[in-house]
Motif scaffolding. Sequence first.
Motif, PDB file in Angstrom:
ATOM      1  N   GLU A  13       0.625  -1.601  -0.062  1.00 10.77           N
ATOM      2  CA  GLU A  13      -0.156  -0.023  -0.381  1.00 10.77           C
ATOM      3  C   GLU A  13       0.994   1.582   0.269  1.00 10.77           C
ATOM      4  O   GLU A  13       0.742   2.070  -0.811  1.00 10.77           O
ATOM      5  CB  GLU A  13      -1.391  -0.413   1.317  1.00 10.77           C
ATOM      6  N   LEU A  14       2.265   1.237   1.158  1.00  9.49           N
ATOM      7  CA  LEU A  14       2.256   2.517   1.043  1.00  9.49           C
ATOM      8  C   LEU A  14       3.485   2.774  -0.277  1.00  9.49           C
ATOM      9  O   LEU A  14       3.400   3.775  -0.992  1.00  9.49           O
ATOM     10  CB  LEU A  14       4.035   2.210   1.917  1.00  9.49           C
ATOM     11  N   VAL A  17       0.567   4.300  -3.262  1.00  7.51           N
ATOM     12  CA  VAL A  17       0.274   5.425  -2.466  1.00  7.51           C
ATOM     13  C   VAL A  17       1.395   6.459  -3.051  1.00  7.51           C
ATOM     14  O   VAL A  17       1.857   7.646  -3.301  1.00  7.51           O
ATOM     15  CB  VAL A  17      -0.393   6.115  -1.346  1.00  7.51           C
ATOM     16  N   ARG A  18       2.376   6.084  -3.014  1.00  9.88           N
ATOM     17  CA  ARG A  18       3.612   7.300  -3.195  1.00  9.88           C
ATOM     18  C   ARG A  18       3.717   7.336  -4.217  1.00  9.88           C
ATOM     19  O   ARG A  18       3.714   8.762  -5.350  1.00  9.88           O
ATOM     20  CB  ARG A  18       5.339   6.461  -2.494  1.00  9.88           C
ATOM     21  N   LEU A 139       2.403   5.147   5.865  1.00 14.16           N
ATOM     22  CA  LEU A 139       1.597   4.960   5.339  1.00 14.16           C
ATOM     23  C   LEU A 139       0.657   5.819   4.975  1.00 14.16           C
ATOM     24  O   LEU A 139      -0.334   6.409   4.270  1.00 14.16           O
ATOM     25  CB  LEU A 139       0.404   3.467   5.497  1.00 14.16           C
ATOM     26  N   THR A 140      -0.216   5.882   6.568  1.00 19.08           N
ATOM     27  CA  THR A 140      -1.010   7.127   6.886  1.00 19.08           C
ATOM     28  C   THR A 140      -0.859   8.577   6.314  1.00 19.08           C
ATOM     29  O   THR A 140      -1.756   8.842   5.679  1.00 19.08           O
ATOM     30  CB  THR A 140      -1.727   7.345   8.353  1.00 19.08           C
ATOM     31  N   THR A 142       1.579   9.282   4.331  1.00 22.88           N
ATOM     32  CA  THR A 142       1.482   9.426   2.865  1.00 22.88           C
ATOM     33  C   THR A 142       0.509   9.358   1.710  1.00 22.88           C
ATOM     34  O   THR A 142       0.356  10.255   1.106  1.00 22.88           O
ATOM     35  CB  THR A 142       2.426   8.292   2.443  1.00 22.88           C
ATOM     36  N   GLY A 143      -0.877   8.291   2.419  1.00 30.72           N
ATOM     37  CA  GLY A 143      -2.260   8.295   2.755  1.00 30.72           C
ATOM     38  C   GLY A 143      -2.628   9.438   1.842  1.00 30.72           C
ATOM     39  O   GLY A 143      -3.840  10.459   1.367  1.00 30.72           O
ATOM     40  N   ARG A 144      -2.845  10.546   3.129  1.00 26.17           N
ATOM     41  CA  ARG A 144      -2.969  11.709   3.455  1.00 26.17           C
ATOM     42  C   ARG A 144      -2.736  13.502   2.694  1.00 26.17           C
ATOM     43  O   ARG A 144      -3.464  13.569   1.746  1.00 26.17           O
ATOM     44  CB  ARG A 144      -2.469  12.564   5.211  1.00 26.17           C
ATOM     45  N   ALA A 146      -0.922  11.974  -0.354  1.00 22.85           N
ATOM     46  CA  ALA A 146      -2.111  12.034  -2.244  1.00 22.85           C
ATOM     47  C   ALA A 146      -3.381  12.412  -1.963  1.00 22.85           C
ATOM     48  O   ALA A 146      -3.794  12.901  -3.040  1.00 22.85           O
ATOM     49  CB  ALA A 146      -1.895  10.888  -2.295  1.00 22.85           C
ATOM     50  N   GLY A 147      -4.175  12.716  -0.869  1.00 20.98           N
ATOM     51  CA  GLY A 147      -5.492  13.544  -1.263  1.00 20.98           C
ATOM     52  C   GLY A 147      -5.071  14.894  -1.062  1.00 20.98           C
ATOM     53  O   GLY A 147      -6.110  15.263  -2.055  1.00 20.98           O
TER      54      GLY A 147
END
Length: 195
Positions: A13-14, A17-18, A139-140, A142-144, A146-147
Amino acid sequence: MIDDVAKECLHSELREVREVLVRKLDGLGEYEIRRPLTRTGTNLLGLVKHLALWESRYFGEVFDRPFPEPLPRWDDLGQRGTDLWATGHETREEIVGRYRRAWAHSDATIAALALDAPGHVPWWPRPRVVLVNVLVHMLTETGRHAGHADILREQLDGSTEAATGQRDEAFWEARRDRIEQAAVKYARTERGLDG
Protein backbone atom coordinates in the motif's frame (compact mmCIF):
# COMPACT_ATOMS: atom_id res chain seq x y z
CA MET A 1 3.37 -16.06 8.92
CA ILE A 2 0.69 -13.43 9.62
CA ASP A 3 3.45 -10.88 10.24
CA ASP A 4 4.84 -11.49 6.75
CA VAL A 5 1.39 -11.07 5.20
CA ALA A 6 0.68 -7.91 7.21
CA LYS A 7 4.09 -6.43 6.41
CA GLU A 8 3.69 -7.11 2.69
CA CYS A 9 0.17 -5.67 2.68
CA LEU A 10 1.23 -2.44 4.42
CA HIS A 11 4.41 -2.14 2.36
CA SER A 12 2.52 -2.73 -0.89
CA GLU A 13 0.00 0.00 0.00
CA LEU A 14 2.84 2.40 0.82
CA ARG A 15 4.57 1.71 -2.50
CA GLU A 16 1.32 2.32 -4.37
CA VAL A 17 0.41 5.60 -2.66
CA ARG A 18 3.95 6.92 -3.18
CA GLU A 19 3.53 6.46 -6.94
CA VAL A 20 0.09 8.11 -6.86
CA LEU A 21 1.62 11.17 -5.20
CA VAL A 22 4.46 11.51 -7.71
CA ARG A 23 2.07 11.10 -10.65
CA LYS A 24 0.33 14.31 -9.55
CA LEU A 25 3.29 16.20 -11.01
CA ASP A 26 2.91 14.65 -14.47
CA GLY A 27 2.08 17.05 -17.28
CA LEU A 28 2.44 20.20 -15.19
CA GLY A 29 4.95 23.00 -15.60
CA GLU A 30 7.41 24.16 -12.97
CA TYR A 31 5.24 27.04 -11.82
CA GLU A 32 2.15 24.86 -11.37
CA ILE A 33 3.92 22.26 -9.22
CA ARG A 34 5.53 24.93 -7.01
CA ARG A 35 2.85 27.56 -6.64
CA PRO A 36 1.10 27.89 -3.29
CA LEU A 37 -2.50 26.79 -3.67
CA THR A 38 -3.66 27.29 -0.09
CA ARG A 39 -3.35 30.07 2.46
CA THR A 40 -0.56 28.12 4.15
CA GLY A 41 1.36 27.64 0.89
CA THR A 42 0.63 23.97 0.22
CA ASN A 43 1.93 22.95 -3.20
CA LEU A 44 2.52 19.71 -5.09
CA LEU A 45 6.31 19.66 -5.21
CA GLY A 46 6.48 20.68 -1.56
CA LEU A 47 4.41 17.63 -0.58
CA VAL A 48 6.90 15.39 -2.39
CA LYS A 49 9.85 17.15 -0.72
CA HIS A 50 8.20 16.86 2.70
CA LEU A 51 7.57 13.13 2.35
CA ALA A 52 11.10 12.52 1.07
CA LEU A 53 12.51 14.04 4.24
CA TRP A 54 10.19 12.33 6.68
CA GLU A 55 10.30 8.91 5.07
CA SER A 56 14.11 9.16 5.15
CA ARG A 57 13.98 10.05 8.79
CA TYR A 58 11.34 7.53 9.92
CA PHE A 59 12.86 4.51 8.21
CA GLY A 60 16.39 5.79 8.76
CA GLU A 61 17.40 7.30 12.05
CA VAL A 62 14.41 5.87 13.94
CA PHE A 63 15.83 2.38 13.34
CA ASP A 64 19.50 3.39 13.52
CA ARG A 65 19.79 2.99 9.75
CA PRO A 66 20.64 6.58 8.74
CA PHE A 67 19.73 7.79 5.29
CA PRO A 68 23.03 8.29 3.43
CA GLU A 69 22.30 11.90 2.46
CA PRO A 70 22.34 14.91 4.80
CA LEU A 71 19.06 15.73 6.54
CA PRO A 72 18.23 18.83 8.58
CA ARG A 73 17.99 18.18 12.31
CA TRP A 74 14.44 17.38 13.37
CA ASP A 75 14.77 19.70 16.37
CA ASP A 76 16.07 22.72 14.42
CA LEU A 77 13.21 25.19 14.80
CA GLY A 78 14.71 27.42 12.10
CA GLN A 79 14.27 24.61 9.55
CA ARG A 80 10.64 23.82 10.44
CA GLY A 81 8.40 24.05 7.42
CA THR A 82 11.19 24.50 4.87
CA ASP A 83 10.59 20.93 3.74
CA LEU A 84 7.14 21.93 2.46
CA TRP A 85 8.26 23.97 -0.53
CA ALA A 86 10.98 23.94 -3.17
CA THR A 87 13.52 26.72 -3.29
CA GLY A 88 14.39 28.45 -6.54
CA HIS A 89 17.52 26.30 -6.75
CA GLU A 90 15.91 22.88 -6.29
CA THR A 91 14.73 21.10 -9.41
CA ARG A 92 11.80 18.75 -9.78
CA GLU A 93 14.27 16.03 -10.76
CA GLU A 94 16.33 16.55 -7.59
CA ILE A 95 13.31 16.40 -5.30
CA VAL A 96 11.62 13.44 -6.98
CA GLY A 97 15.00 11.69 -7.21
CA ARG A 98 15.57 12.20 -3.48
CA TYR A 99 12.11 10.83 -2.77
CA ARG A 100 12.80 7.74 -4.88
CA ARG A 101 16.14 7.23 -3.09
CA ALA A 102 14.26 7.54 0.21
CA TRP A 103 11.88 4.82 -1.03
CA ALA A 104 14.79 2.49 -1.78
CA HIS A 105 16.31 3.15 1.65
CA SER A 106 12.95 2.68 3.37
CA ASP A 107 12.19 -0.46 1.39
CA ALA A 108 15.53 -1.92 2.49
CA THR A 109 14.74 -1.12 6.13
CA ILE A 110 11.27 -2.65 5.85
CA ALA A 111 12.66 -5.77 4.18
CA ALA A 112 15.47 -6.18 6.73
CA LEU A 113 13.44 -5.76 9.91
CA ALA A 114 10.62 -7.68 11.54
CA LEU A 115 7.39 -5.84 12.30
CA ASP A 116 8.29 -5.88 15.99
CA ALA A 117 11.81 -4.49 15.46
CA PRO A 118 12.34 -1.68 17.99
CA GLY A 119 12.90 1.93 17.04
CA HIS A 120 13.04 5.30 18.74
CA VAL A 121 11.12 8.42 17.60
CA PRO A 122 12.45 11.21 19.83
CA TRP A 123 9.86 13.74 18.62
CA TRP A 124 6.90 11.51 19.65
CA PRO A 125 5.43 11.65 23.17
CA ARG A 126 5.94 7.87 23.47
CA PRO A 127 9.22 7.48 21.59
CA ARG A 128 9.61 3.70 21.88
CA VAL A 129 8.09 2.17 18.74
CA VAL A 130 8.29 -0.90 16.57
CA LEU A 131 8.45 -1.10 12.79
CA VAL A 132 4.71 -1.70 12.39
CA ASN A 133 3.98 1.62 14.19
CA VAL A 134 6.19 3.52 11.78
CA LEU A 135 4.96 1.65 8.72
CA VAL A 136 1.33 2.46 9.58
CA HIS A 137 2.27 6.06 10.40
CA MET A 138 4.06 6.60 7.07
CA LEU A 139 1.27 4.90 5.12
CA THR A 140 -1.26 7.18 6.81
CA GLU A 141 0.89 10.29 6.33
CA THR A 142 1.62 9.52 2.68
CA GLY A 143 -2.06 8.76 2.02
CA ARG A 144 -3.06 12.04 3.68
CA HIS A 145 -0.66 14.02 1.51
CA ALA A 146 -1.69 12.12 -1.63
CA GLY A 147 -5.24 13.27 -0.83
CA HIS A 148 -4.00 16.84 -0.53
CA ALA A 149 -2.26 16.40 -3.88
CA ASP A 150 -5.51 15.13 -5.46
CA ILE A 151 -7.26 18.33 -4.43
CA LEU A 152 -4.39 20.59 -5.50
CA ARG A 153 -4.16 18.91 -8.89
CA GLU A 154 -7.91 19.21 -9.38
CA GLN A 155 -7.63 22.94 -8.59
CA LEU A 156 -4.89 23.32 -11.19
CA ASP A 157 -6.36 21.52 -14.18
CA GLY A 158 -9.43 19.56 -13.10
CA SER A 159 -7.79 16.15 -13.30
CA THR A 160 -8.36 13.52 -10.66
CA GLU A 161 -6.81 10.09 -10.19
CA ALA A 162 -10.15 8.28 -10.10
CA ALA A 163 -11.85 10.12 -12.92
CA THR A 164 -9.17 10.35 -15.57
CA GLY A 165 -10.87 10.01 -18.92
CA GLN A 166 -14.08 8.59 -17.43
CA ARG A 167 -16.28 11.69 -17.22
CA ASP A 168 -16.72 14.85 -19.24
CA GLU A 169 -16.99 18.41 -17.96
CA ALA A 170 -20.80 18.38 -18.14
CA PHE A 171 -20.92 15.39 -15.79
CA TRP A 172 -18.77 17.16 -13.18
CA GLU A 173 -20.68 20.42 -13.48
CA ALA A 174 -24.00 18.60 -12.97
CA ARG A 175 -22.60 16.69 -9.99
CA ARG A 176 -21.24 19.85 -8.39
CA ASP A 177 -24.58 21.64 -8.89
CA ARG A 178 -26.47 18.73 -7.32
CA ILE A 179 -24.16 18.75 -4.29
CA GLU A 180 -24.52 22.55 -4.00
CA GLN A 181 -28.32 22.25 -4.10
CA ALA A 182 -28.25 19.63 -1.34
CA ALA A 183 -26.02 21.84 0.82
CA VAL A 184 -28.27 24.87 0.32
CA LYS A 185 -31.39 22.84 1.08
CA TYR A 186 -29.89 21.46 4.29
CA ALA A 187 -28.73 24.90 5.41
CA ARG A 188 -32.20 26.36 4.74
CA THR A 189 -33.87 23.50 6.65
CA GLU A 190 -31.46 23.90 9.56
CA ARG A 191 -32.35 27.59 9.81
CA GLY A 192 -36.06 26.79 9.58
CA LEU A 193 -36.50 28.40 6.17
CA ASP A 194 -37.87 25.25 4.50
CA GLY A 195 -40.88 23.48 5.85
